[in-house]
Motif scaffolding. Structure first.
Motif, PDB file in Angstrom:
ATOM      1  N   CYS A   1      -3.086   8.838  -3.654  1.00  0.00           N
ATOM      2  CA  CYS A   1      -2.066   8.494  -2.646  1.00  0.00           C
ATOM      3  C   CYS A   1      -2.716   8.305  -1.282  1.00  0.00           C
ATOM      4  O   CYS A   1      -2.445   7.335  -0.573  1.00  0.00           O
ATOM      5  CB  CYS A   1      -1.018   9.606  -2.600  1.00  0.00           C
ATOM      6  N   HIS A   2      -3.605   9.223  -0.930  1.00  0.00           N
ATOM      7  CA  HIS A   2      -4.287   9.136   0.371  1.00  0.00           C
ATOM      8  C   HIS A   2      -5.158   7.888   0.460  1.00  0.00           C
ATOM      9  O   HIS A   2      -5.221   7.233   1.502  1.00  0.00           O
ATOM     10  CB  HIS A   2      -5.124  10.398   0.590  1.00  0.00           C
ATOM     11  N   ARG A   3      -5.831   7.541  -0.648  1.00  0.00           N
ATOM     12  CA  ARG A   3      -6.694   6.351  -0.637  1.00  0.00           C
ATOM     13  C   ARG A   3      -5.879   5.084  -0.399  1.00  0.00           C
ATOM     14  O   ARG A   3      -6.355   4.150   0.244  1.00  0.00           O
ATOM     15  CB  ARG A   3      -7.470   6.251  -1.952  1.00  0.00           C
ATOM     16  N   PHE A   4      -4.657   5.031  -0.922  1.00  0.00           N
ATOM     17  CA  PHE A   4      -3.816   3.857  -0.701  1.00  0.00           C
ATOM     18  C   PHE A   4      -3.329   3.782   0.748  1.00  0.00           C
ATOM     19  O   PHE A   4      -3.206   2.698   1.310  1.00  0.00           O
ATOM     20  CB  PHE A   4      -2.611   3.877  -1.644  1.00  0.00           C
TER      21      PHE A   4
ATOM     22  N   HIS B   1       0.835  -1.210   0.000  1.00  0.00           N
ATOM     23  CA  HIS B   1       0.000   0.000   0.000  1.00  0.00           C
ATOM     24  C   HIS B   1       0.865   1.253   0.000  1.00  0.00           C
ATOM     25  O   HIS B   1       0.568   2.232  -0.698  1.00  0.00           O
ATOM     26  CB  HIS B   1      -0.928   0.012   1.217  1.00  0.00           C
ATOM     27  N   VAL B   2       1.949   1.245   0.797  1.00  0.00           N
ATOM     28  CA  VAL B   2       2.830   2.418   0.850  1.00  0.00           C
ATOM     29  C   VAL B   2       3.533   2.613  -0.488  1.00  0.00           C
ATOM     30  O   VAL B   2       3.684   3.745  -0.967  1.00  0.00           O
ATOM     31  CB  VAL B   2       3.847   2.274   1.996  1.00  0.00           C
ATOM     32  N   VAL B   3       3.968   1.520  -1.130  1.00  0.00           N
ATOM     33  CA  VAL B   3       4.619   1.608  -2.448  1.00  0.00           C
ATOM     34  C   VAL B   3       3.647   2.175  -3.484  1.00  0.00           C
ATOM     35  O   VAL B   3       4.000   3.069  -4.282  1.00  0.00           O
ATOM     36  CB  VAL B   3       5.148   0.228  -2.892  1.00  0.00           C
ATOM     37  N   ALA B   4       2.396   1.680  -3.490  1.00  0.00           N
ATOM     38  CA  ALA B   4       1.389   2.188  -4.430  1.00  0.00           C
ATOM     39  C   ALA B   4       1.106   3.663  -4.169  1.00  0.00           C
ATOM     40  O   ALA B   4       0.943   4.464  -5.118  1.00  0.00           O
ATOM     41  CB  ALA B   4       0.110   1.365  -4.306  1.00  0.00           C
ATOM     42  N   ALA B   5       1.057   4.049  -2.883  1.00  0.00           N
ATOM     43  CA  ALA B   5       0.828   5.461  -2.544  1.00  0.00           C
ATOM     44  C   ALA B   5       1.990   6.324  -3.024  1.00  0.00           C
ATOM     45  O   ALA B   5       1.783   7.449  -3.499  1.00  0.00           O
ATOM     46  CB  ALA B   5       0.658   5.602  -1.026  1.00  0.00           C
ATOM     47  N   SER B   6       3.208   5.800  -2.927  1.00  0.00           N
ATOM     48  CA  SER B   6       4.384   6.552  -3.371  1.00  0.00           C
ATOM     49  C   SER B   6       4.345   6.796  -4.874  1.00  0.00           C
ATOM     50  O   SER B   6       4.674   7.889  -5.353  1.00  0.00           O
ATOM     51  CB  SER B   6       5.665   5.787  -3.010  1.00  0.00           C
ATOM     52  N   LYS B   7       3.917   5.792  -5.634  1.00  0.00           N
ATOM     53  CA  LYS B   7       3.825   5.943  -7.092  1.00  0.00           C
ATOM     54  C   LYS B   7       2.766   6.984  -7.455  1.00  0.00           C
ATOM     55  O   LYS B   7       2.946   7.775  -8.398  1.00  0.00           O
ATOM     56  CB  LYS B   7       3.485   4.601  -7.737  1.00  0.00           C
ATOM     57  N   ALA B   8       1.669   6.996  -6.695  1.00  0.00           N
ATOM     58  CA  ALA B   8       0.628   8.007  -6.944  1.00  0.00           C
ATOM     59  C   ALA B   8       1.149   9.397  -6.605  1.00  0.00           C
ATOM     60  O   ALA B   8       0.869  10.377  -7.314  1.00  0.00           O
ATOM     61  CB  ALA B   8      -0.619   7.681  -6.122  1.00  0.00           C
ATOM     62  N   MET B   9       1.913   9.510  -5.538  1.00  0.00           N
ATOM     63  CA  MET B   9       2.458  10.812  -5.147  1.00  0.00           C
ATOM     64  C   MET B   9       3.468  11.326  -6.170  1.00  0.00           C
ATOM     65  O   MET B   9       3.564  12.531  -6.420  1.00  0.00           O
ATOM     66  CB  MET B   9       3.106  10.724  -3.761  1.00  0.00           C
TER      67      MET B   9
ATOM     68  N   THR C   1       3.276  11.139  -9.295  1.00  0.00           N
ATOM     69  CA  THR C   1       2.541  11.774 -10.397  1.00  0.00           C
ATOM     70  C   THR C   1       1.703  12.955  -9.921  1.00  0.00           C
ATOM     71  O   THR C   1       0.959  13.538 -10.717  1.00  0.00           O
ATOM     72  CB  THR C   1       1.618  10.746 -11.077  1.00  0.00           C
ATOM     73  N   GLY C   2       1.806  13.279  -8.632  1.00  0.00           N
ATOM     74  CA  GLY C   2       1.065  14.417  -8.091  1.00  0.00           C
ATOM     75  C   GLY C   2      -0.379  14.124  -7.747  1.00  0.00           C
ATOM     76  O   GLY C   2      -1.141  15.052  -7.456  1.00  0.00           O
ATOM     77  N   ASP C   3      -0.786  12.864  -7.764  1.00  0.00           N
ATOM     78  CA  ASP C   3      -2.180  12.508  -7.455  1.00  0.00           C
ATOM     79  C   ASP C   3      -2.305  12.251  -5.954  1.00  0.00           C
ATOM     80  O   ASP C   3      -2.265  11.122  -5.485  1.00  0.00           O
ATOM     81  CB  ASP C   3      -2.578  11.267  -8.259  1.00  0.00           C
ATOM     82  N   TRP C   4      -2.494  13.335  -5.175  1.00  0.00           N
ATOM     83  CA  TRP C   4      -2.496  13.189  -3.713  1.00  0.00           C
ATOM     84  C   TRP C   4      -3.742  12.463  -3.221  1.00  0.00           C
ATOM     85  O   TRP C   4      -3.702  11.773  -2.196  1.00  0.00           O
ATOM     86  CB  TRP C   4      -2.358  14.562  -3.040  1.00  0.00           C
TER      87      TRP C   4
END
Length: 434
Positions: A405-408, A389-397, A399-402
């Motif tokens: 990122c928060h949902r992950f 989940h943290v890795v997926a959130a990092s990838k979203a961050m 690209t600037g999709d906060w």
């Protein structure tokens, strides 16, 4: 690299001794006397630690009742042997002895440690915690005015050790119900019991700071005080006390139990900073523990298998005695999640700001390791574990999709395992959104 130390085999005969029939028979008799006969119970009856523990508590309570009922009897370690009086009825009875030695240690948790993994039995033994605290409080009242400052410091530390790791849910309730009127007698009876843990810790620790002559007791009191502040989100008081104590400079010279307490305190400081949104402070406090890869061992919550091979049986026994009881454990998954999320919030913006910088430094090696593990996955499905989940959130961050990122980071699966473990869970979630 550590080398495993094996136990020496017992030597039967000294080197150069002429072995005769008589000498062999004599040695055989010695071995038989030491071992006893096969199939016999040398102890007569099985030993039940919980039962012995209950008897021990009863004996201590009986002794305290005796001391309170007969004020002419005084027991203290400052009574010299030549000044003891055990037989002269015309003078007060004076007995040399220590009323706050190891026998008044946090015994209920230790007794629970020997319970073989049975949750019901463990919880049952934890009920003795209140009884132990009552004994320590009575002993404290007995020593006030009679005991030496050294004895009072030791018994105060015992009470601190039974208080520092408990979250005071009752303090908020008492503040909320401050307008309720109580009868005068009831108020006096409950005065000490109603003292919130913050005031109790402040009073006990300040006495230790002023009167203790040994560095160890003062160090333990400071660490417990910091831990308690951090547990209740008093970040600045906890941080200032840690900085003023200068414990970081020489903690490596302390004995292992004090080092474990220091590690637990630093972890609690980091988690406290995270709750306050002080991400850099949280990362710095947790960095040493998490980067070691030995958080479980450093916090006294278990022994690593690879390190067990480097110890003999006696060393392993000593290490197990130092383990923190289960109900005092810090959740290791919560700890790792807080550290990785803090590293993500620091590392991803830094990587974005220095994307083309060849000399870009690495803030967290562990975080980068998790990113590399995620990138090496041949098939990328929905994240399942906390790390994924943290890795997926990092990838979203990246690209600037906060929002993504928060949902992950905050989702139903993570709530049950991590965020719901915080006393102020909603505030933590709001902080992460911000």
């Amino acid at each position: 690299m550590g080398v495993s130390v094996g136990q020496e085999k017992p030597k039967m005969f000294a080197k150069g001794t002429e072995i005769t029939v008589g000498l062999v028979v004599k040695k055989l008799n010695e071995i038989l006397q030491a071992r006893g006969k096969k199939g016999t119970d040398r102890w007569g009856c099985p030993i039940d630690p919980p039962e012995l523990w209950q008897k021990c508590l009863g004996c201590i309570e009986e002794l305290l009742e005796l001391l309170f009922a007969h004020p002419e009897i005084f027991v203290g370690e400052n009574v010299l042997e030549e000044s003891e009086n055990l037989s002269n009825p015309e003078q007060d009875v004076r007995v040399r002895g220590c009323t706050c030695g190891p026998q008044v240690s946090p015994g209920a948790p230790r007794c629970a440690q020997v319970t073989a993994g049975a949750v019901a039995e463990y919880v049952e033994h934890l009920k003795d915690e209140g009884r132990v605290c009552a004994i320590i409080a009575r002993l404290q009242r007995y020593l006030q005015g009679k005991g030496s400052p050294e004895e009072l410091c030791r018994v105060y530390l015992r009470r601190v050790l039974h208080t520092y790791y408990k979250f005071d849910y009752g303090a908020a309730r008492r503040k909320g119900g401050a307008g309720q009127v109580k009868e005068e007698g009831q108020e006096k009876e409950e005065e000490e019991e109603e003292e919130d843990s913050e005031a109790l810790m402040e009073r006990l620790c300040r006495f230790v700071y002023a009167k203790d002559r040994t560095d160890r007791i003062r160090t333990c009191a400071i660490l417990c005080h910091i831990y308690h502040h951090a547990l209740h989100s008093r970040w600045y008081r906890a941080r200032d006390l840690m900085l003023m104590s200068h414990l970081q400079d020489n903690i490596q010279h302390a004995d292992p139990p004090v080092q474990i307490l220091y590690n637990r305190t630093m972890v609690q400081l980091g988690i406290c900073a995270f709750r306050q949104g002080l991400i850099k402070d949280a990362h710095n406090a947790l960095l040493d523990i998490q980067s070691s890869g030995r958080a479980k061992e450093l916090l006294g919550q278990g022994l690593l298998l690879r390190s067990l091979q480097e110890r003999n049986a006696e060393q392993e026994k000593v290490e197990k005695r130092r383990q923190v009881p289960f109900h005092m454990h810090v959740n290791l998954e919560l700890l790792e999640c807080v550290y990785l999320v803090a590293a993500m919030l620091l590392e991803i913006p830094y990587m974005a700001a220095h994307e083309f910088d060849a000399r870009r430094r690495m803030i967290s090696k562990q975080f980068h390791h998790q990113l590399r593990v995620g990138e090496r996955q041949p098939l990328l499905g929905p994240p399942e574990s906390m790390r994924e989940h943290v890795v997926a959130a990092s990838k979203a961050m990246k690209t600037g999709d906060w929002r993504r990122c928060h949902r992950f980071v905050v989702n139903d699966k993570m709530n049950g395992k991590v965020w719901d473990l915080f006393p102020e869970a909603e505030q933590v979630r709001a902080m992460l959104v911000r």
